[in-house]
Design a protein around this motif. Structure first.
Motif, PDB file in Angstrom:
ATOM      1  N   ILE A  86       1.321  -9.234   7.097  1.00  0.00           N
ATOM      2  CA  ILE A  86       0.267  -8.242   7.294  1.00  0.00           C
ATOM      3  C   ILE A  86      -0.909  -8.461   6.352  1.00  0.00           C
ATOM      4  CG2 ILE A  86       1.823  -6.511   8.254  1.00  0.00           C
ATOM      5  CD1 ILE A  86       1.776  -5.067   5.543  1.00  0.00           C
ATOM      6  N   VAL A  87      -2.064  -8.069   6.832  1.00  0.00           N
ATOM      7  CA  VAL A  87      -3.282  -8.054   6.025  1.00  0.00           C
ATOM      8  C   VAL A  87      -3.620  -6.591   5.790  1.00  0.00           C
ATOM      9  CG1 VAL A  87      -5.765  -8.518   6.050  1.00  0.00           C
ATOM     10  CG2 VAL A  87      -4.155 -10.275   6.788  1.00  0.00           C
ATOM     11  N   VAL A  88      -3.838  -6.245   4.521  1.00  0.00           N
ATOM     12  CA  VAL A  88      -4.103  -4.862   4.139  1.00  0.00           C
ATOM     13  C   VAL A  88      -5.435  -4.794   3.397  1.00  0.00           C
ATOM     14  CG1 VAL A  88      -3.254  -2.875   2.835  1.00  0.00           C
ATOM     15  CG2 VAL A  88      -1.623  -4.438   3.926  1.00  0.00           C
ATOM     16  N   PRO A  89      -6.487  -4.299   4.054  1.00  0.00           N
ATOM     17  CA  PRO A  89      -7.761  -4.145   3.349  1.00  0.00           C
ATOM     18  C   PRO A  89      -7.725  -2.917   2.446  1.00  0.00           C
ATOM     19  CG  PRO A  89      -7.975  -3.443   5.636  1.00  0.00           C
ATOM     20  CD  PRO A  89      -6.581  -3.966   5.468  1.00  0.00           C
ATOM     21  N   VAL A 145       2.464  -9.878   2.459  1.00  0.00           N
ATOM     22  CA  VAL A 145       1.308  -8.987   2.463  1.00  0.00           C
ATOM     23  C   VAL A 145       0.132  -9.709   1.815  1.00  0.00           C
ATOM     24  CG1 VAL A 145       0.366  -6.777   1.676  1.00  0.00           C
ATOM     25  CG2 VAL A 145       2.817  -6.971   2.204  1.00  0.00           C
ATOM     26  N   THR A 146      -0.997  -9.734   2.505  1.00  0.00           N
ATOM     27  CA  THR A 146      -2.235 -10.219   1.907  1.00  0.00           C
ATOM     28  C   THR A 146      -3.142  -9.016   1.749  1.00  0.00           C
ATOM     29  OG1 THR A 146      -2.023 -12.388   2.955  1.00  0.00           O
ATOM     30  CG2 THR A 146      -4.198 -11.787   2.131  1.00  0.00           C
ATOM     31  N   VAL A 147      -3.375  -8.626   0.509  1.00  0.00           N
ATOM     32  CA  VAL A 147      -4.257  -7.498   0.218  1.00  0.00           C
ATOM     33  C   VAL A 147      -5.666  -8.057   0.087  1.00  0.00           C
ATOM     34  CG1 VAL A 147      -4.719  -5.558  -1.309  1.00  0.00           C
ATOM     35  CG2 VAL A 147      -2.384  -6.362  -1.017  1.00  0.00           C
ATOM     36  N   VAL A 148      -6.599  -7.465   0.837  1.00  0.00           N
ATOM     37  CA  VAL A 148      -7.967  -7.969   0.901  1.00  0.00           C
ATOM     38  C   VAL A 148      -8.938  -6.937   0.355  1.00  0.00           C
ATOM     39  CG1 VAL A 148      -9.790  -8.809   2.423  1.00  0.00           C
ATOM     40  CG2 VAL A 148      -7.416  -9.284   2.963  1.00  0.00           C
ATOM     41  N   TYR A 149      -9.804  -7.401  -0.526  1.00  0.00           N
ATOM     42  CA  TYR A 149     -10.907  -6.583  -1.032  1.00  0.00           C
ATOM     43  C   TYR A 149     -12.181  -7.301  -0.618  1.00  0.00           C
ATOM     44  CZ  TYR A 149     -13.727  -3.817  -4.274  1.00  0.00           C
ATOM     45  OH  TYR A 149     -14.659  -2.970  -4.829  1.00  0.00           O
TER      46      TYR A 149
END
Length: 141
Positions: free
Chosen positions: A8-11, A35-39
């Motif tokens: 999952i990608v989590v902005p 999980v890829t946390v994106v800012y």
């Protein structure tokens, strides 16, 4: 493991947003994989930016730390992305990461704020070519 939550990608937009999103994920006791946390550092597109790159990168790291401090499961990567369009940036990361879904909690804001910002949540849901999971906010903690 749920296939939907395998990659999952989590902005996240702030430290508080990261905390709320991680709490919402944990509240569902989901079996989360990668999980890829994106800012997204939103660039002004030729105009002067409101904050320095260093300030925004520091805010991103605080958000990442907060997310990882709350999330109890999953393998987490961090990504800072620079773009003039938040939705395009998030969906590009999802594509690069071969994500199975984009997962987020909607931001607070009234109708005027959503109109002014282009309603990022609506664009994510309507423009994505993969599942988008919207989690309810869990602010009771």
């Amino acid at each position: 493991m749920s296939t939907l939550l395998a990659r999952i990608v989590v902005p996240v937009a702030s430290e508080q947003d990261a905390i709320e999103t991680a709490r919402a994920l944990d509240a569902h006791d989901a079996d989360i994989g990668h999980v890829t946390v994106v800012y997204v550092v939103e660039k002004a597109g030729g105009a002067a930016d409101k904050a320095s790159v260093e300030q925004r990168e520091e805010a991103a790291e605080e958000a990442f730390d907060a997310f990882e401090g709350v999330l109890s499961s999953g393998d987490v990567d961090r990504r800072i992305v620079y773009d003039t369009d938040v939705v395009d940036a998030v969906l590009d990361v999802a594509d690069e990461e071969r994500a199975t879904a984009v997962v987020f909690t909607p931001r607070e804001g009234g109708r005027f704020i959503r109109l002014f910002t282009g309603d990022i949540a609506l664009r994510l849901v309507t423009e994505a070519d993969l599942p988008v999971v919207t989690l309810p906010r869990h602010e009771d903690e």
